[in-house]
Design a protein around this motif. Sequence first.
Motif, PDB file in Angstrom:
ATOM      1  N   LYS B  36       0.703  -1.367  -0.056  1.00  0.00           N
ATOM      2  CA  LYS B  36       0.056   0.059   0.021  1.00  0.00           C
ATOM      3  C   LYS B  36       0.934   1.326   0.079  1.00  0.00           C
ATOM      4  N   LEU B  37       1.834   1.245   0.712  1.00  0.00           N
ATOM      5  CA  LEU B  37       2.629   2.456   0.848  1.00  0.00           C
ATOM      6  C   LEU B  37       3.486   2.583  -0.514  1.00  0.00           C
ATOM      7  N   ALA B  38       3.981   1.343  -1.240  1.00  0.00           N
ATOM      8  CA  ALA B  38       4.685   1.276  -2.433  1.00  0.00           C
ATOM      9  C   ALA B  38       3.444   2.102  -3.584  1.00  0.00           C
ATOM     10  N   GLU B  39       2.263   1.855  -3.354  1.00  0.00           N
ATOM     11  CA  GLU B  39       1.374   2.174  -4.337  1.00  0.00           C
ATOM     12  C   GLU B  39       1.148   3.815  -4.148  1.00  0.00           C
ATOM     13  N   GLU B  40       1.369   4.324  -2.814  1.00  0.00           N
ATOM     14  CA  GLU B  40       1.285   5.629  -2.490  1.00  0.00           C
ATOM     15  C   GLU B  40       2.384   6.514  -3.156  1.00  0.00           C
ATOM     16  N   ASN B  41       3.615   5.754  -3.031  1.00  0.00           N
ATOM     17  CA  ASN B  41       4.878   6.277  -3.560  1.00  0.00           C
ATOM     18  C   ASN B  41       4.642   6.333  -5.069  1.00  0.00           C
ATOM     19  N   ALA B  42       4.086   5.380  -5.881  1.00  0.00           N
ATOM     20  CA  ALA B  42       4.028   5.286  -7.352  1.00  0.00           C
ATOM     21  C   ALA B  42       2.963   6.327  -7.678  1.00  0.00           C
ATOM     22  N   LYS B  43       1.821   6.407  -6.842  1.00  0.00           N
ATOM     23  CA  LYS B  43       1.155   7.393  -7.299  1.00  0.00           C
ATOM     24  C   LYS B  43       1.430   9.249  -7.148  1.00  0.00           C
ATOM     25  N   PHE B  44       2.339   9.109  -6.207  1.00  0.00           N
ATOM     26  CA  PHE B  44       2.934  10.557  -6.054  1.00  0.00           C
ATOM     27  C   PHE B  44       3.968  10.733  -7.225  1.00  0.00           C
ATOM     28  N   PHE B  45       4.696   9.794  -7.657  1.00  0.00           N
ATOM     29  CA  PHE B  45       5.693   9.656  -8.636  1.00  0.00           C
ATOM     30  C   PHE B  45       5.055  10.195  -9.935  1.00  0.00           C
ATOM     31  N   ASN B  49       5.292  13.351 -12.233  1.00  0.00           N
ATOM     32  CA  ASN B  49       6.182  12.895 -13.477  1.00  0.00           C
ATOM     33  C   ASN B  49       7.381  12.600 -13.365  1.00  0.00           C
ATOM     34  N   ILE B  50       7.707  11.913 -12.209  1.00  0.00           N
ATOM     35  CA  ILE B  50       8.954  11.348 -11.740  1.00  0.00           C
ATOM     36  C   ILE B  50       9.177   9.863 -12.076  1.00  0.00           C
ATOM     37  N   LEU B  51      10.110   9.566 -12.905  1.00  0.00           N
ATOM     38  CA  LEU B  51      10.223   8.135 -13.302  1.00  0.00           C
ATOM     39  C   LEU B  51      11.365   7.591 -12.276  1.00  0.00           C
ATOM     40  N   MET B 147      11.579  -8.710  -3.269  1.00  0.00           N
ATOM     41  CA  MET B 147      10.240  -9.120  -2.768  1.00  0.00           C
ATOM     42  C   MET B 147       9.403  -7.839  -2.365  1.00  0.00           C
ATOM     43  N   PHE B 148      10.303  -6.740  -2.146  1.00  0.00           N
ATOM     44  CA  PHE B 148       9.615  -5.558  -1.532  1.00  0.00           C
ATOM     45  C   PHE B 148       9.411  -4.551  -2.807  1.00  0.00           C
ATOM     46  N   GLU B 149       8.013  -4.054  -2.956  1.00  0.00           N
ATOM     47  CA  GLU B 149       7.817  -3.081  -3.996  1.00  0.00           C
ATOM     48  C   GLU B 149       8.191  -1.795  -3.100  1.00  0.00           C
ATOM     49  N   LEU B 150       8.625  -0.757  -3.984  1.00  0.00           N
ATOM     50  CA  LEU B 150       9.041   0.578  -3.262  1.00  0.00           C
ATOM     51  C   LEU B 150       8.198   1.681  -3.984  1.00  0.00           C
ATOM     52  N   GLY B 151       7.455   1.339  -5.006  1.00  0.00           N
ATOM     53  CA  GLY B 151       6.935   2.347  -5.971  1.00  0.00           C
ATOM     54  C   GLY B 151       7.384   2.565  -7.256  1.00  0.00           C
ATOM     55  N   GLU B 152       8.265   1.784  -7.528  1.00  0.00           N
ATOM     56  CA  GLU B 152       9.122   2.095  -8.799  1.00  0.00           C
ATOM     57  C   GLU B 152       8.194   1.832 -10.073  1.00  0.00           C
ATOM     58  N   GLN B 153       8.679   2.460 -11.076  1.00  0.00           N
ATOM     59  CA  GLN B 153       8.006   1.970 -12.201  1.00  0.00           C
ATOM     60  C   GLN B 153       8.654   0.739 -12.866  1.00  0.00           C
ATOM     61  N   GLN B 233      12.710   5.817 -22.174  1.00  0.00           N
ATOM     62  CA  GLN B 233      11.460   5.576 -20.973  1.00  0.00           C
ATOM     63  C   GLN B 233      10.732   6.793 -20.324  1.00  0.00           C
ATOM     64  N   LYS B 234      11.977   7.818 -20.353  1.00  0.00           N
ATOM     65  CA  LYS B 234      11.338   9.098 -19.900  1.00  0.00           C
ATOM     66  C   LYS B 234      10.289   9.546 -20.915  1.00  0.00           C
ATOM     67  N   GLN B 235      10.380   9.442 -22.081  1.00  0.00           N
ATOM     68  CA  GLN B 235       9.393  10.219 -22.990  1.00  0.00           C
ATOM     69  C   GLN B 235       8.466   9.440 -22.883  1.00  0.00           C
ATOM     70  N   ASN B 236       8.391   8.021 -22.765  1.00  0.00           N
ATOM     71  CA  ASN B 236       6.966   7.161 -22.695  1.00  0.00           C
ATOM     72  C   ASN B 236       6.490   7.436 -21.339  1.00  0.00           C
ATOM     73  N   PHE B 237       6.905   7.504 -20.275  1.00  0.00           N
ATOM     74  CA  PHE B 237       6.425   7.848 -19.024  1.00  0.00           C
ATOM     75  C   PHE B 237       5.603   9.084 -19.161  1.00  0.00           C
ATOM     76  N   THR B 238       6.555  10.379 -19.727  1.00  0.00           N
ATOM     77  CA  THR B 238       5.679  11.563 -19.699  1.00  0.00           C
ATOM     78  C   THR B 238       4.411  11.613 -20.667  1.00  0.00           C
ATOM     79  N   ASN B 239       4.578  10.707 -21.782  1.00  0.00           N
ATOM     80  CA  ASN B 239       3.172  10.707 -22.439  1.00  0.00           C
ATOM     81  C   ASN B 239       2.256  10.012 -22.017  1.00  0.00           C
ATOM     82  N   LYS B 240       2.654   9.086 -21.070  1.00  0.00           N
ATOM     83  CA  LYS B 240       1.575   8.191 -20.367  1.00  0.00           C
ATOM     84  C   LYS B 240       0.812   8.868 -19.305  1.00  0.00           C
ATOM     85  N   PHE B 241       1.598   9.575 -18.856  1.00  0.00           N
ATOM     86  CA  PHE B 241       0.971  10.362 -17.515  1.00  0.00           C
ATOM     87  C   PHE B 241       0.803  11.794 -17.535  1.00  0.00           C
TER      88      PHE B 241
END
Lengths: 114, 241
Positions: B36-45, B49-51, B147-153, B233-241
């Motif tokens: 759940k914390l990893a998902e919070e991090n991912a949402k924040f990123f 627009n932080i990859l 085993m431990f998600e951090l919220g990374e892409q 990756q940065k271009q794809n990420f920026t276009n996606k979100f």
Amino acid sequence: MHEVSICKAILDLLAKKKAEKNYSKIYSVTVEVGEFQLVVKEALSLAFEVLTKETEFEKTKLVQKIVPALAVCKDCGEKQERQNLYSECKKCGSFSFEMLSGMELKISKMEVET
Amino acid sequence: MCKTCGCEDKNFAVGNHEHHHEEILSEEKVLDFNDKLAEENAKFFRQKNILCFNFLSSPGSGKTTLLEATLRELGNYFKFGLVEGDQQTDFDAQRLKKFTGNVVQINTNKGCHLDAHQVQHALDNLDLENLDFLLVENVGNLVCPSMFELGEQKKIVILSVTEGDDKPLKYPNAFFESELAIISKTDLLPYVDFNVYKCIEFIKRINPKMEIILLSTKSMEGFDDWKDWLIEQKQNFTNKF
């Protein structure tokens, strides 16, 4: 020894459930561990024994149920049990799979006193 | 105390003790708190627009050296934040601070991996304004960090040629969870018995879709592939979100 972290997570969940539902005791907790999860059964048992000592869960029994790694081959559709993460499809030799089970790490059952 | 169940009902001796044992079925994920914390991090990123990439490898595979070279080569074009995970010392953070001050060192002490909670706190000490990349160097360990998600892409696994071409099969989970494998220190290939083709075949057995880059931060051979990958990756990420 990440089993200590995993054990702490199990105990936190037990404490949360116990408080939420007002259980007077938790006799046992069953944890399903996928065959491909990086959890050593003996290490988790030892962590549980050590971390529950002189706590409300000292008498709680930890049951570990190993879940086989079932997968479907993405190329031929054959459903099978995999021996490891690099085993090939028994029917067509492909390495492309969708894992159906074997990666889980969850609490599946608790025996409690209500 | 009741000998059957251990409960402390004082009436059991007179025969009116009752047990209310119940079996509760559950589907509770053990690492739900971390997820759940990893998902919070991912949402924040995503919002900012932080990859974010999570680097996994054995100790000594060249993670920090790759990050140094990345900052040196791309630091003028992108804004980087770095989280360094080690059991002890801030040696790695000090190395990276020569290129940017936007570095946080996490010491896990006896812990063998970073978790989402630690990364969340590290964010408090980083300048996140207009950040392009957050690169998280996990504790050098090919087992637990996967085993431990951090919220990374994405997770990136690094394997140096001095470690042996059979390493993917010995530690398959890190390769199963990652989306890019970097084979590093390729300038040492003439001196070690490392079969690149065999190694790639092993990686593809575990993860047929894995992208693979071979590079050396000494000769800089293959480094452009890494730069191109990051930019794409940065271009794809920026276009996606």
